[in-house]
Design an enzyme around this catalytic site. Structure first.
Site, short mmCIF file in Angstrom:
data_model
loop_
_atom_site.label_atom_id
_atom_site.label_comp_id
_atom_site.label_asym_id
_atom_site.label_seq_id
_atom_site.Cartn_x
_atom_site.Cartn_y
_atom_site.Cartn_z
N LYS A 11 0.84 -1.20 0.00
CA LYS A 11 0.00 0.00 0.00
C LYS A 11 0.88 1.26 0.00
CE LYS A 11 -3.73 -2.41 2.51
NZ LYS A 11 -4.48 -2.45 3.80
N TYR A 51 -12.17 -2.94 -2.50
CA TYR A 51 -12.69 -3.04 -1.13
C TYR A 51 -14.21 -3.04 -1.10
CZ TYR A 51 -8.05 -2.56 0.98
OH TYR A 51 -6.76 -2.77 1.39
N ASN A 115 -1.51 -0.12 7.46
CA ASN A 115 -0.95 -1.45 7.72
C ASN A 115 -0.16 -2.03 6.54
OD1 ASN A 115 -3.08 -2.20 6.12
ND2 ASN A 115 -4.15 -3.42 7.68
N HIS A 118 -1.55 -5.56 1.55
CA HIS A 118 -2.80 -6.30 1.34
C HIS A 118 -2.49 -7.70 0.85
CE1 HIS A 118 -6.79 -7.42 -0.07
NE2 HIS A 118 -6.16 -7.94 -1.11
N GLU A 129 -9.50 -10.30 -7.22
CA GLU A 129 -8.50 -9.23 -7.13
C GLU A 129 -7.47 -9.32 -8.25
OE1 GLU A 129 -7.28 -9.77 -3.06
OE2 GLU A 129 -9.23 -9.04 -2.32
P1 DAT Z 1 -7.21 -7.22 5.65
O1 DAT Z 1 -6.45 -6.09 4.98
O2 DAT Z 1 -6.38 -7.84 6.76
O3 DAT Z 1 -7.73 -8.24 4.68
P2 DAT Z 1 -9.95 -6.25 5.88
O4 DAT Z 1 -10.19 -6.86 4.54
O5 DAT Z 1 -10.90 -6.59 6.98
O6 DAT Z 1 -8.47 -6.58 6.41
O7 DAT Z 1 -9.92 -4.66 5.76
C1 DAT Z 1 -9.26 -4.06 4.68
C2 DAT Z 1 -8.48 -2.89 5.17
O8 DAT Z 1 -9.38 -1.92 5.74
C3 DAT Z 1 -7.49 -3.19 6.30
O9 DAT Z 1 -6.26 -3.68 5.82
C4 DAT Z 1 -7.35 -1.86 6.95
C5 DAT Z 1 -8.75 -1.25 6.81
N1 DAT Z 1 -9.51 -1.49 8.03
C6 DAT Z 1 -10.07 -2.65 8.42
N2 DAT Z 1 -10.67 -2.53 9.61
C7 DAT Z 1 -10.50 -1.23 9.97
C8 DAT Z 1 -10.88 -0.46 11.10
N3 DAT Z 1 -11.58 -0.99 12.08
N4 DAT Z 1 -10.50 0.84 11.12
C9 DAT Z 1 -9.79 1.38 10.12
N5 DAT Z 1 -9.39 0.71 9.04
C10 DAT Z 1 -9.74 -0.57 8.96
MG MG Z 2 -9.25 -8.16 3.32
#
Ligand code: DAT
Ligand code: MG
Length: 153
Positions: A11, A51, A115, A118, A129
């Site tokens: 990212k 997303y 973070n 991805h 994706e």
């Molecule tokens: P991942 O990236 O581990 O697959 P995800 O698909 O649940 O996680 O969410 C996608 C991204 O969205 C994640 O990397 C960071 C952001 N995100 C997820 N939960 C969040 C939260 N509670 N607050 C802020 N950003 C969040």
């Molecule tokens: Mg995810």
């Protein structure tokens, strides 16, 4: 299976922080094969489609803004045995404060909103994706690493 593929993206924060080589090295050194890679600043449309499953969440707009900051994302496809599940394990938990030390997020970040990486979470999301980010013909390369017999038997 042997030819399983996953979508991994560094990212914008990972790119700004100079972590591209470190992330690529982890997948390379583990024994996975890089079959696609490009730098691109994703459009809002691409980020929103990527997303799509999170569009009802309160952080969605912020997430899309961060992904479309203008800084490139490094989009990759990695291939090899169990790479979808193993890639997720190498990346660590979504919230870096819950990521095990030694995972990519557990080593390099502290904020869920920054973070750095991805990874696809299932076969279905990997298919979706990869199609979204590498939809054009010829963007993925089939090749046989010279060391293949030393990595799996
Ligand atoms: P991942 O990236 O581990 O697959 P995800 O698909 O649940 O996680 O969410 C996608 C991204 O969205 C994640 O990397 C960071 C952001 N995100 C997820 N939960 C969040 C939260 N509670 N607050 C802020 N950003 C969040
Ligand atoms: Mg995810």
């Amino acid at each position: 299976t042997f030819s399983e593929r996953t979508f991994i993206a560094i990212k914008p924060d990972g790119v700004q922080r100079g972590l591209v080589g470190k992330v690529i090295s982890r997948f390379e050194e583990r024994g996975y094969k890089l079959v696609g890679l490009k730098a691109l600043a994703p459009s809002k449309e691409l980020a929103e489609k990527h997303y799509d499953d999170l569009k009802a969440r309160p952080f969605f707009a912020g997430l899309v803004n961060y992904m479309t900051s203008g800084t490139p994302v490094i989009a990759m496809v990695w291939e090899g045995k169990d790479v979808i599940k193993q890639g997720r394990a190498m990346i660590g938990a979504t919230n870096p404060l819950e990521s095990a030390p030694g995972t990519i997020r557990g080593q390099y970040c502290i904020s869920v909103g920054r973070n750095i990486i991805h990874g696809s979470d299932s076969f279905e999301s990997a298919e979706k994706e990869i199609g979204l980010w590498f939809g054009k013909a010829g963007e993925l390369v089939e090749w046989t690493p010279a060391n293949v017999d030393w990595i799996q038997s």
